[in-house]
Design a protein around this motif. Structure first.
Motif, PDB file in Angstrom:
ATOM      1  N   HIS A   1       0.816  -1.214   0.000  1.00  0.00           N
ATOM      2  CA  HIS A   1       0.000   0.000   0.000  1.00  0.00           C
ATOM      3  C   HIS A   1       0.851   1.266   0.000  1.00  0.00           C
ATOM      4  N   GLY A   2       2.159   1.109  -0.043  1.00  0.00           N
ATOM      5  CA  GLY A   2       3.039   2.271  -0.065  1.00  0.00           C
ATOM      6  C   GLY A   2       3.281   2.906   1.284  1.00  0.00           C
ATOM      7  N   ALA A   3       2.934   2.210   2.358  1.00  0.00           N
ATOM      8  CA  ALA A   3       3.152   2.748   3.697  1.00  0.00           C
ATOM      9  C   ALA A   3       4.615   2.591   4.095  1.00  0.00           C
ATOM     10  N   ASP A   4       5.125   3.546   4.843  1.00  0.00           N
ATOM     11  CA  ASP A   4       6.516   3.542   5.280  1.00  0.00           C
ATOM     12  C   ASP A   4       6.599   2.925   6.673  1.00  0.00           C
ATOM     13  N   LEU A   5       7.307   1.804   6.788  1.00  0.00           N
ATOM     14  CA  LEU A   5       7.437   1.146   8.080  1.00  0.00           C
ATOM     15  C   LEU A   5       8.398   1.889   9.013  1.00  0.00           C
ATOM     16  N   ALA A   6       9.204   2.773   8.455  1.00  0.00           N
ATOM     17  CA  ALA A   6      10.110   3.575   9.276  1.00  0.00           C
ATOM     18  C   ALA A   6       9.345   4.792   9.808  1.00  0.00           C
ATOM     19  N   ILE A   7       8.524   4.576  10.817  1.00  0.00           N
ATOM     20  CA  ILE A   7       7.676   5.646  11.344  1.00  0.00           C
ATOM     21  C   ILE A   7       8.505   6.605  12.190  1.00  0.00           C
ATOM     22  N   PRO A   8       8.080   7.871  12.281  1.00  0.00           N
ATOM     23  CA  PRO A   8       8.818   8.845  13.101  1.00  0.00           C
ATOM     24  C   PRO A   8       8.723   8.487  14.583  1.00  0.00           C
ATOM     25  N   LEU A   9       9.844   8.586  15.271  1.00  0.00           N
ATOM     26  CA  LEU A   9       9.887   8.202  16.679  1.00  0.00           C
ATOM     27  C   LEU A   9       9.667   9.413  17.581  1.00  0.00           C
ATOM     28  N   THR A  10       8.534  10.068  17.390  1.00  0.00           N
ATOM     29  CA  THR A  10       8.160  11.154  18.290  1.00  0.00           C
ATOM     30  C   THR A  10       7.618  10.552  19.591  1.00  0.00           C
ATOM     31  N   THR A  11       7.509  11.383  20.609  1.00  0.00           N
ATOM     32  CA  THR A  11       6.984  10.895  21.888  1.00  0.00           C
ATOM     33  C   THR A  11       5.583  10.323  21.721  1.00  0.00           C
ATOM     34  N   THR A  12       4.752  11.016  20.943  1.00  0.00           N
ATOM     35  CA  THR A  12       3.380  10.557  20.718  1.00  0.00           C
ATOM     36  C   THR A  12       3.349   9.192  20.030  1.00  0.00           C
ATOM     37  N   VAL A  13       4.157   9.032  18.992  1.00  0.00           N
ATOM     38  CA  VAL A  13       4.176   7.777  18.240  1.00  0.00           C
ATOM     39  C   VAL A  13       4.708   6.635  19.105  1.00  0.00           C
ATOM     40  N   VAL A  14       5.769   6.885  19.864  1.00  0.00           N
ATOM     41  CA  VAL A  14       6.351   5.843  20.715  1.00  0.00           C
ATOM     42  C   VAL A  14       5.352   5.394  21.778  1.00  0.00           C
ATOM     43  N   LEU A  15       4.688   6.348  22.427  1.00  0.00           N
ATOM     44  CA  LEU A  15       3.695   5.998  23.441  1.00  0.00           C
ATOM     45  C   LEU A  15       2.506   5.271  22.812  1.00  0.00           C
ATOM     46  N   SER A  16       2.101   5.722  21.625  1.00  0.00           N
ATOM     47  CA  SER A  16       0.993   5.073  20.926  1.00  0.00           C
ATOM     48  C   SER A  16       1.338   3.628  20.587  1.00  0.00           C
ATOM     49  N   MET A  17       2.533   3.399  20.039  1.00  0.00           N
ATOM     50  CA  MET A  17       2.925   2.042  19.674  1.00  0.00           C
ATOM     51  C   MET A  17       3.093   1.167  20.916  1.00  0.00           C
ATOM     52  N   GLY A  18       3.588   1.753  22.012  1.00  0.00           N
ATOM     53  CA  GLY A  18       3.691   0.983  23.254  1.00  0.00           C
ATOM     54  C   GLY A  18       2.332   0.524  23.734  1.00  0.00           C
ATOM     55  N   PHE A  19       1.348   1.426  23.667  1.00  0.00           N
ATOM     56  CA  PHE A  19      -0.010   1.071  24.063  1.00  0.00           C
ATOM     57  C   PHE A  19      -0.571  -0.019  23.161  1.00  0.00           C
ATOM     58  N   GLN A  20      -0.382   0.129  21.860  1.00  0.00           N
ATOM     59  CA  GLN A  20      -0.934  -0.844  20.919  1.00  0.00           C
ATOM     60  C   GLN A  20      -0.273  -2.207  21.046  1.00  0.00           C
ATOM     61  N   ILE A  21       1.043  -2.233  21.245  1.00  0.00           N
ATOM     62  CA  ILE A  21       1.768  -3.505  21.300  1.00  0.00           C
ATOM     63  C   ILE A  21       1.515  -4.236  22.612  1.00  0.00           C
ATOM     64  N   VAL A  22       1.650  -3.524  23.729  1.00  0.00           N
ATOM     65  CA  VAL A  22       1.584  -4.179  25.036  1.00  0.00           C
ATOM     66  C   VAL A  22       0.135  -4.354  25.501  1.00  0.00           C
TER      67      VAL A  22
END
Length: 306
Positions: free
Chosen positions: A218-239
């Motif tokens: 789909h052309g999405a970039d797996l190298a997402i920006p590691l901002t505080t918001t993104v890191v906290l969001s991914m932590g919530f989604q993963i854990v």
């Protein structure tokens, strides 16, 4: 045949939800609804939704995989005969996401949600036909209709708005069928007789391979920006979401009727609307209150005693 150690992990199936199971489903739906707002926050910081889904599966696979390997020393923790249905459940999970993200790009968000929540009907009808002890009664049918009417009430403004397409709507129905089929496969196969952690690992592991490929397609970039918001969001989604809440779901699926549990899923988009109002500042309309009444009433009818 399930082993003795496996049987110790899984209590005997029950025909009706108790208060603890109902409360747990409400918590799970609230968690999944909150995820919708959390994903939007990360999107605003440059992380595409499909990239988040792919990385969520990869991260959760690593966590759950380590736990299963640690417990795997226990004889019989992973019973034989689960590989094929496990891979099948994982492929259906990945197919659901493929249809969902393609469908969302072709129709409106409101229409996508309404058609996606055909899934509880798929589970209820499939369970009625395939699973002993999950026959539908009049109250269960009326309850599902009431809850679905609540979803329509909540998203009616966007139902007839422009921007939708028949193809997008059909893809969302396909995603709903894949979602429901995943639940039915788990309930009807040897996966219902194994530890929920193993079932979860099957689903995560297959999706950890399929979803990154889908994201790249789909052309999405797996190298997402590691901002505080993104890191906290991914932590919530993963854990919280992919590891703990999905595990809770599989625990419930192994013990209670799938159709009664699936009725609670109608709460998820309503929790999502409430979370968006609280976190993103979206406005709640009077239709939201009507939707809550219809969904709550529908869940009660599906799970009413007698």
């Amino acid at each position: 045949m399930a082993s003795t150690s496996e049987g110790a992990l899984r209590p005997a199936p029950r025909g009706r939800l108790d208060a603890g199971a109902a409360a747990m489903m409400v918590v799970l739906c609230a968690c999944w609804g909150l995820q919708q707002a959390i994903v939007k926050l990360a999107v605003a910081d440059g992380a595409a939704p499909l990239s988040q889904a792919a990385l969520r599966s990869v991260g959760a696979t690593l966590i759950v995989g380590v736990v299963v390997l640690g417990l795997g020393r226990r004889r019989g923790f992973v019973p034989t005969g689960t590989v094929l249905p496990g891979i099948g459940a994982g492929l259906l999970f990945a197919l659901e996401f493929a249809l969902l993200y393609t469908g969302v790009s072709l129709t409106t968000a409101s229409r996508a949600i309404i058609f996606l929540y055909v899934a509880p009907f798929v589970v209820a009808i499939g369970g009625h036909l395939m699973l002993p002890g999950e026959r539908l009664g009049r109250w269960q049918v009326l309850g599902l209709i009431s809850a679905f009417a609540g979803i329509i009430a909540a998203f009616a403004d966007g139902l007839f708005a422009g921007g939708g397409s028949l193809l997008g709507d059909l893809l969302m129905v396909g995603a709903a069928i894949a979602w429901g089929a995943t639940t039915l496969l788990i309930k009807a196969s040897t996966l219902s007789r194994t530890a929920p952690l193993v079932t979860l690992l099957y689903q995560l592991a297959v999706s950890a391979v399929a979803l990154p490929l889908l994201a790249l397609a789909h052309g999405a970039d797996l190298a997402i920006p590691l901002t505080t918001t993104v890191v906290l969001s991914m932590g919530f989604q993963i854990v919280i979401v992919a590891s703990l809440s999905y595990l809770g779901w599989f625990v419930l699926i192994s013990r209670y009727p799938a159709s009664r549990l699936s009725a609670f899923s109608f709460l998820t988009p309503l929790f999502g609307v409430a979370a968006a109002a609280l976190i993103l500042g979206d406005t709640l309309t009077p239709a939201f209150a009507l939707a809550m009444v219809l969904v709550a009433g529908g869940i009660w009818m599906v799970n009413r005693p007698g």
